[in-house]
Design a protein around this motif. Sequence first.
Motif, mmCIF file in Angstrom:
data_model
loop_
_atom_site.group_PDB
_atom_site.id
_atom_site.type_symbol
_atom_site.label_atom_id
_atom_site.label_comp_id
_atom_site.label_asym_id
_atom_site.label_seq_id
_atom_site.Cartn_x
_atom_site.Cartn_y
_atom_site.Cartn_z
ATOM 1 N N ALA A 65 -0.940 -9.165 -0.447
ATOM 2 C CA ALA A 65 0.081 -8.112 -0.504
ATOM 3 C C ALA A 65 -0.481 -6.881 0.183
ATOM 4 N N ARG A 66 0.029 -6.578 1.352
ATOM 5 C CA ARG A 66 -0.523 -5.473 2.146
ATOM 6 C C ARG A 66 0.526 -4.381 2.305
ATOM 7 N N SER A 67 0.132 -3.141 2.090
ATOM 8 C CA SER A 67 1.067 -2.005 2.167
ATOM 9 C C SER A 67 1.831 -1.984 3.503
ATOM 10 N N LEU A 68 3.145 -1.823 3.422
ATOM 11 C CA LEU A 68 3.961 -1.764 4.644
ATOM 12 C C LEU A 68 3.563 -0.561 5.498
ATOM 13 N N ARG A 69 3.204 0.528 4.816
ATOM 14 C CA ARG A 69 2.807 1.732 5.548
ATOM 15 C C ARG A 69 1.601 1.447 6.435
ATOM 16 N N HIS A 70 0.696 0.602 5.899
ATOM 17 C CA HIS A 70 -0.520 0.266 6.627
ATOM 18 C C HIS A 70 -0.199 -0.614 7.848
ATOM 19 N N LEU A 71 0.837 -1.458 7.729
ATOM 20 C CA LEU A 71 1.126 -2.422 8.802
ATOM 21 C C LEU A 71 2.044 -1.866 9.886
ATOM 22 N N LEU A 72 2.932 -0.941 9.493
ATOM 23 C CA LEU A 72 3.937 -0.466 10.451
ATOM 24 C C LEU A 72 3.471 0.801 11.169
ATOM 25 N N PRO A 73 3.946 1.028 12.392
ATOM 26 C CA PRO A 73 3.564 2.263 13.092
ATOM 27 C C PRO A 73 4.158 3.493 12.397
#
Length: 412
Positions: A65-73
């Motif tokens: 489960a990885r933070s969306l903030r971390h994955l998205l620009p």
Amino acid sequence: MWWMSAPARVLILGGGFGGLYTALVASRLLHTRAEITVIDRNDYFLYTPLLFQVAGGSLQARHVARSLRHLLPRSARIIHADVTAIDLDAKQVTTGSGSFSYDFLVLALGGVPNFYGMASAEQHALRFKWLPDVFRLRTHIEQRFAEAAAEPRRARDVLRTVITGAGCTGVELVAELHDWMHGPLLRHHPSVPRDAPSLVLAEALDHLLCPMDPNLMRKAVRKLLDRHIDLKLERFVTEVGPEWLKLRGPAGDEQVPCGTVVWAAGIKPSPLVADLPLPHGPGERIDVTPSLQVVGHPEVLALGDLAACPDPVGGILPQTAQVAVQQGPAAARTLHALITGEIPQAFRYRRKGEVVWLGRTGALAEAFGLHFTGLPAWLLSRTVHLARVPDWGDRVAIALQWAKALIASERR
Ligand SMILES: Cc1cc2nc3c(=O)[nH]c(=O)nc-3n(C[C@H](O)[C@H](O)[C@H](O)COP(=O)(O)OP(=O)(O)OC[C@H]3O[C@@H](n4cnc5c(N)ncnc54)[C@H](O)[C@@H]3O)c2cc1C
């Protein structure tokens, strides 16, 4: 044309496989031409293909489960909220955190477990879809072991676990639970008889449902039988109770006493999507054109588990991460075409093979037209998933955990 005026408002509902990859590629392709907003009830992206490993304790939840903030620009806006209504005529989406208007909408909300209208299953069976389901399942099984330790006379019934649905999820889950129960859980509860935990995999059809070559699936069956997993094929679940389930098969009805029932027998779009006034295909999924546009609403795209996307070889594409991950960039290209006034291109799905995990040390794989078993399948299945996990840090952490598990199993 959109590029001549203000940036287009692109609203992506769902930050799972389909939504995440749409947002990643659309941010790159569209730059200042669009304002991209992703709405998801979770603030993380969940890598579901490794969820069963979290259930069996071989991986930790934070690695899948990885933070969306971390994955998205940074340019993508993320709204952490539940979508409660979609108004296609007013081009507006309502959430627990307010309403949002859009010029283009991407429906990527995935699915919910399909209980096929069986209220008793919905009430008593455990789901296996989201992260909280995994914690619930682990706690439930640990409690069952504590009960069996306190009352060994009842251990066999309490520790019988039934998984319904022999698709890839059911097969992988049953093998992983077997290894967890017959390894760490029995070690932690020495008063529980060693032959007390048992697993049943119940399936309405006469074969396992993973989309793999029949020879490989026969090997999967053999490997499950070697683990003494009770494969009950051609059995319909007719009712689920608090400590039993009823099955109907060619030889008649039977009641199976059990401490746990896990429902892995299929998914369907959530009522929010199923109730939209749109053409629906098989399984209540939304009909889309080859460019992933919704029939009758070209400004709306649908992909992943909720879409009925035509498969050029016939039928519709399966509900898998492999499909959603490829549809994401295709949806982004369609958005780009719509915004720049070009003609959207058809999505072409490329099947890249299949892998099935059979517990901590087993696997079967099919790739490049070849079949793999043993160590090559183990390595291939791990490599495929490592390549798909979207964060590098998670890839390293997961690889280390697998190496540790393999070394531990060699020592035993
Ligand atoms: C346990 C398990 C194992 C699996 N294993 C594999 C595998 O090995 N290989 C494979 O190819 N596929 C596998 N799948 C299938 C795969 O997970 C799905 O096909 C894939 O996730 C579909 O992508 P999606 O974008 O359509 O939906 P999802 O990835 O499910 O994303 C939907 C997103 O929408 C959000 N959402 C839903 N409803 C709302 C709402 N009302 N408001 C706000 N947000 C909402 C969710 O939080 C989620 O983030 C597995 C599925 C499960 C459950």
